[in-house]
Each structure stands twice: as structure tokens, then as C-alpha cells.
Design an enzyme around this catalytic site. Structure first.
Site, PDB file in Angstrom:
ATOM      1  N   ASN A   7       4.694   3.917  -9.693  1.00  0.00           N
ATOM      2  CA  ASN A   7       3.957   3.754  -8.438  1.00  0.00           C
ATOM      3  C   ASN A   7       4.989   3.525  -7.332  1.00  0.00           C
ATOM      4  O   ASN A   7       5.536   2.429  -7.200  1.00  0.00           O
ATOM      5  CB  ASN A   7       3.020   2.545  -8.591  1.00  0.00           C
ATOM      6  N   ARG A  91       1.307   7.558  -9.491  1.00  0.00           N
ATOM      7  CA  ARG A  91       0.196   7.254  -8.603  1.00  0.00           C
ATOM      8  C   ARG A  91       0.501   7.906  -7.255  1.00  0.00           C
ATOM      9  O   ARG A  91       1.553   7.653  -6.669  1.00  0.00           O
ATOM     10  CB  ARG A  91       0.071   5.744  -8.433  1.00  0.00           C
ATOM     11  N   HIS A 180      -7.993   3.656  -3.449  1.00  0.00           N
ATOM     12  CA  HIS A 180      -8.122   2.744  -4.601  1.00  0.00           C
ATOM     13  C   HIS A 180      -8.920   3.416  -5.706  1.00  0.00           C
ATOM     14  O   HIS A 180      -9.594   2.756  -6.504  1.00  0.00           O
ATOM     15  CB  HIS A 180      -8.879   1.435  -4.230  1.00  0.00           C
ATOM     16  N   ARG A 241      -5.032  -4.988   8.034  1.00  0.00           N
ATOM     17  CA  ARG A 241      -5.748  -3.825   8.589  1.00  0.00           C
ATOM     18  C   ARG A 241      -7.119  -4.234   9.114  1.00  0.00           C
ATOM     19  O   ARG A 241      -7.802  -5.038   8.489  1.00  0.00           O
ATOM     20  CB  ARG A 241      -5.924  -2.749   7.509  1.00  0.00           C
ATOM     21  N   GLU A 386      -4.700  -0.593 -12.786  1.00  0.00           N
ATOM     22  CA  GLU A 386      -4.508   0.781 -12.312  1.00  0.00           C
ATOM     23  C   GLU A 386      -3.502   1.529 -13.177  1.00  0.00           C
ATOM     24  O   GLU A 386      -3.644   2.722 -13.415  1.00  0.00           O
ATOM     25  CB  GLU A 386      -4.077   0.759 -10.845  1.00  0.00           C
TER      26      GLU A 386
END
Ligand code: ADP
Length: 402
Positions: A7, A91, A180, A241, A386
Site C-alpha cells: 500500500n 492497493r 475505501h 477533510r 484491507e
């Protein structure tokens, strides 16, 4: 069969080597501050001492070479050579809508990643560099891409279209993609197993609450809506964010503060969310909770905004699916922040949600149903994984193409 999951972020790289027969993590680790002063590799082999080196690591290519050396090393390594790696799963943040599932990297996959750099400017270039570095350093080992946008590809136009002139969708593919994806896919599947739901007849809402947060609605095994949009800026307020806002705010602040759109996007991505709302106190929910407990009104208000927006999304998705069987919490906040749960679920009694107070207050970082047995909606905590989801996708791809 061992699968290496990579990742790559803009200045970091996380990895896990997973033995797929029993899904055991042989080693995991990270390289941080790539290309910046203070680079470091932390390698954690199973059943061996942690190996940690601080050395200049200028590029992702150098980082991957160091990771491979660590994996193959006779003292702190866990495998002998690249022959012990069946596939590398990468990823990838943004891949548009072409690939729903994992795909072996070829020119088309690389072009798709390149063509979405504008929408994933921090991650997509790093993802490409990671793929190139593995191609160069692990000859003969296939590379597969697993896209964060893959799970959202099943949404219908009514969920993914924005009500702006259609030409922007036609010309530039301006639409909701959702992110996600590997987490929402993994956690919704685990929810079906844990709760005992039938894939073809179920309505699940997954709240992935971490530094980045998003909520998804999964009906009959497919994602029907999700809160992030064209980019990961839309949806819930996050660490830094903003999430949803009235688009007119951009022009209004630009004019008042003499800022450009680029300045504003920087502010919305890096200076907003709970960090901005708390006057820069922290983007970490642990700090905000501690401040709220000390009586800090601004911190308490910030957490109220976060919880309220989650409540609104859950309501919207329950309405969109005409019901909900299960709601699942995941991500650093979803898995750990027990204090947030009553702030959300006290407001969902209209759905027939009834919590098991003891489980709600004490379940931290582990899989557990936290609603009462007679609750109409089953609420669970399921830690996301993940890396395992990516590794499983790669295994399936390898088996399919055998
Ligand atoms: P990322 O989006 O970077 O993967 P994570 O899912 O790891 O993020 O979540 C990180 C966030 O989880 C941190 O910013 C922190 O606010 C929150 N978090 C972690 N542990 C706790 C805790 N015990 N209580 C509240 N929040 C927590």
C-alpha cells in the site's frame, strides 16, 4: 501460497506478507518519510524481533528493495526468495469504473491508473511507482491492482450522478465513485457471516470511521450508495477533510479572503474536518474526546457535528434501501471509540435499534454484535482488514487464471 500486499502512499509504504493457506501474517511493516529527512523501515516478522532501520530512503523503489531484503534476510526474514511470493497485490486509490475486482497489472491497468492521477494526485503516482518497483525487483512475480473505487462500480445512475449539466459526466466522467472499497467490501461480507444474513437478501450499512471516513449502503451483496464522491473529499467530516458542504461556500470564501480555488481545495482537504472545526486543536478523535471531557465546548461541539452527520447518513441509506438489517462500525474510531456509540445509536431507536449496553461500552478492537438480541437492526463492530481483503482478491485472481 504467500501474497505480498503493498500500500503505497505519497511518502510512505505499508506491507504485509500473508500465507494464504491459513491467512497467517508472516511479516508486516512500513517505510515512512520516503524522500524526506528521517526515513525509516520498521519490519515486524512473526515470531522474531522487530527490525528497525533509519537510513535515507529516497524513492519508493529503494523502499521496496529494502522491504524485500528484510523479507529475505537470514536473521529477520521470513522467506528465502521471490520464489516464495505468488503475487504482489497493490492497493490503488482511483481506478474509475472499469475494474470492479482485482486485475493483473498490464498496460491497460497502468493507463487507467495514469488517467486518474488528476483525481488521486497523492496516491495514484505512488501506486504506479510501487508497481514499477515490484516489476523491476521481483521478476517473474505477477502484480495485481485492487482499486479502492472498485466496490462502488455497482451503484446505479440515480446514486452516482450529480445534478449538474450532463455534459460534465459525458465529457469528464464527473460522478460519484466512492473509496475505501476494499474495507466496505470486506466488512459488509463479514457482517453477513457474523449476523447470519443471506447475501441475496440483505441491507447493510457500514460506517468506516478513521482518519478518512465513509459510509456505504450494500443491498443484496452490491454497493448501492457510498458517501465519498468524485474524490475522497465528499461525505462525512473527517480528520482534516470537510466532507459535504454547500459548493457556494467556495466562491464566497475565495472572494472574502482573496484565495484561489486551489487554496480552498487545500484548506478543504488539509485544514478542515474535525481539525478545522476544533480551531486546529487536533485531527485525532482521542484528543478531541479528552478536551471535551475537560469541558472544552468547541471540542464537544466538533464531536456532536461528527456524530450528527453519521446519524443523517445512516437515516438516508436506510431510506434509500427501504430498510436496514445491519449496521457495522469499523476503522480506528468505529472499532475503538466506545463513547461515540450512544451518540449515534440513541438516535436510531426509530429504526428499532436496541443496544446491549455492556457490549456497546466494552467492545474495543474486536468482532462483536453490540446490539440487544431483540434489536430490529443488528449493530456490530468488525475490525477492518484491507490487506487481507486485497490478498484474498489476488488469490481468487490467481486461481481463476490457473
Ligand atoms: P486511517 O484512515 O489513517 O486508516 P484509522 O482507521 O487507523 O485511520 O483511524 C485513525 C483514527 O482513529 C485516529 O485519528 C484516531 O482519531 C482514531 N482512534 C484510534 N484509536 C482511538 C480510540 N481509542 N478512541 C477514539 N479514536 C481513536
Amino acid at each position: 501460497m504467500n501474497i505480498l500486499v503493498i500500500n503505497c502512499g505519497s511518502s510512505s509504504l505499508k506491507y504485509q506478507l500473508i500465507r494464504m493457506e491459513d491467512e497467517f501474517v508472516l511479516a508486516k511493516g512500513s517505510v515512512t518519510r520516503i524522500g524526506i529527512m528521517g526515513s525509516e523501515l520498521v519490519h515486524k516478522p512473526s515470531n522474531k524481533e522487530v527490525y528497525d532501520i533509519k537510513t535515507p530512503i529516497k524513492t519508493h523503489g529503494v523502499a521496496i528493495r529494502l522491504v524485500l531484503q528484510a523479507l529475505f534476510d537470514k536473521d529477520h526474514g521470513v522467506i528465502e526468495s521471490e520464489k516464495d511470493i505468488a503475487c504482489v497485490g497493490h492497493r490503488v486509490l482511483h481506478g474509475g469504473t472499469k475494474y470492479r475486482a482485482a486485475a493483473f497489472v498490464n498496460e491497460d491497468v497502468k493507463n487507467i491508473i495514469k488517467s486518474h492521477i488528476e483525481l488521486g494526485p497523492l496516491h495514484n503516482p505512488a501506486n504506479l511507482i510501487g508497481i514499477d518497483a515490484c516489476e523491476h525487483n521481483l521478476s517473474g512475480v505477477p502484480n495485481a491492482a485492487v482499486f479502492d473505487t472498485g466496490y462502488g462500480t455497482t451503484m446505479e445512475p440515480k446514486a452516482y450522478l450529480y445534478a449538474i449539466p450532463r455534459e460534465y459526466y459525458d465529457k469528464y466522467h464527473v460522478r460519484r465513485f466512492g473509496f475505501h472499497g476494499t474495507s466496505h467490501s470486506y466488512v459488509s461480507k463479514r457482517t453477513m457471516e457474523l449476523v447470519g444474513l443471506n447475501r441475496d437478501n440483505c441491507k447493510i450499512i457500514v460506517c468506516h470511521l478513521g482518519n478518512g471516513s465513509s459510509i456505504s449502503a450494500t443491498q443484496d451483496g452490491n454497493c448501492v450508495d457510498t458517501s465519498m464522491g468524485l474524490t475522497p473529499l465528499e461525505g462525512l467530516p473527517m480528520g482534516t477533510r470537510s466532507g459535504d458542504l454547500d459548493p457556494a461556500i467556495l466562491e464566497y470564501i475565495c472572494r472574502r479572503e482573496k484565495k484561489s480555488i486551489q487554496d480552498m481545495l487545500y484548506i478543504l482537504n488539509h485544514k478542515s474536518g474535525v481539525f478545522g472545526l476544533s480551531n486546529g486543536l487536533s485531527s485525532d478523535f482521542r484528543d478531541l474526546r479528552a478536551a471535551a471531557e475537560r469541558g472544552d465546548r468547541v471540542a464537544a461541539e466538533t464531536l456532536d457535528v461528527f456524530a450528527y452527520r453519521i446519524i443523517k447518513y445512516i437515516g438516508a441509506y436506510a431510506a434509500a434501501m427501504n430498510g436496514v438489517d445491519a449496521i457495522t462500525l469499523t476503522g480506528g474510531i468505529g472499532e475503538n471509540a466506545t463513547w461515540l456509540r450512544p451518540m449515534i445509536f440513541d438516535n436510531l431507536r426509530y429504526l428499532g435499534v436496541k443496544m446491549d449496553l455492556e457490549k456497546m461500552e466494552n467492545t474495543v478492537g474486536k468482532e462483536m454484535i453490540i446490539s440487544a438480541p431483540d434489536s430490529k437492526v443488528t449493530v456490530s463492530v468488525i475490525p477492518t482488514n484491507e490487506e487481507l481483503a486485497i490478498a484474498r482478491e489476488c488469490k481468487r485472481l490467481l486461481e481463476e487464471t490457473k
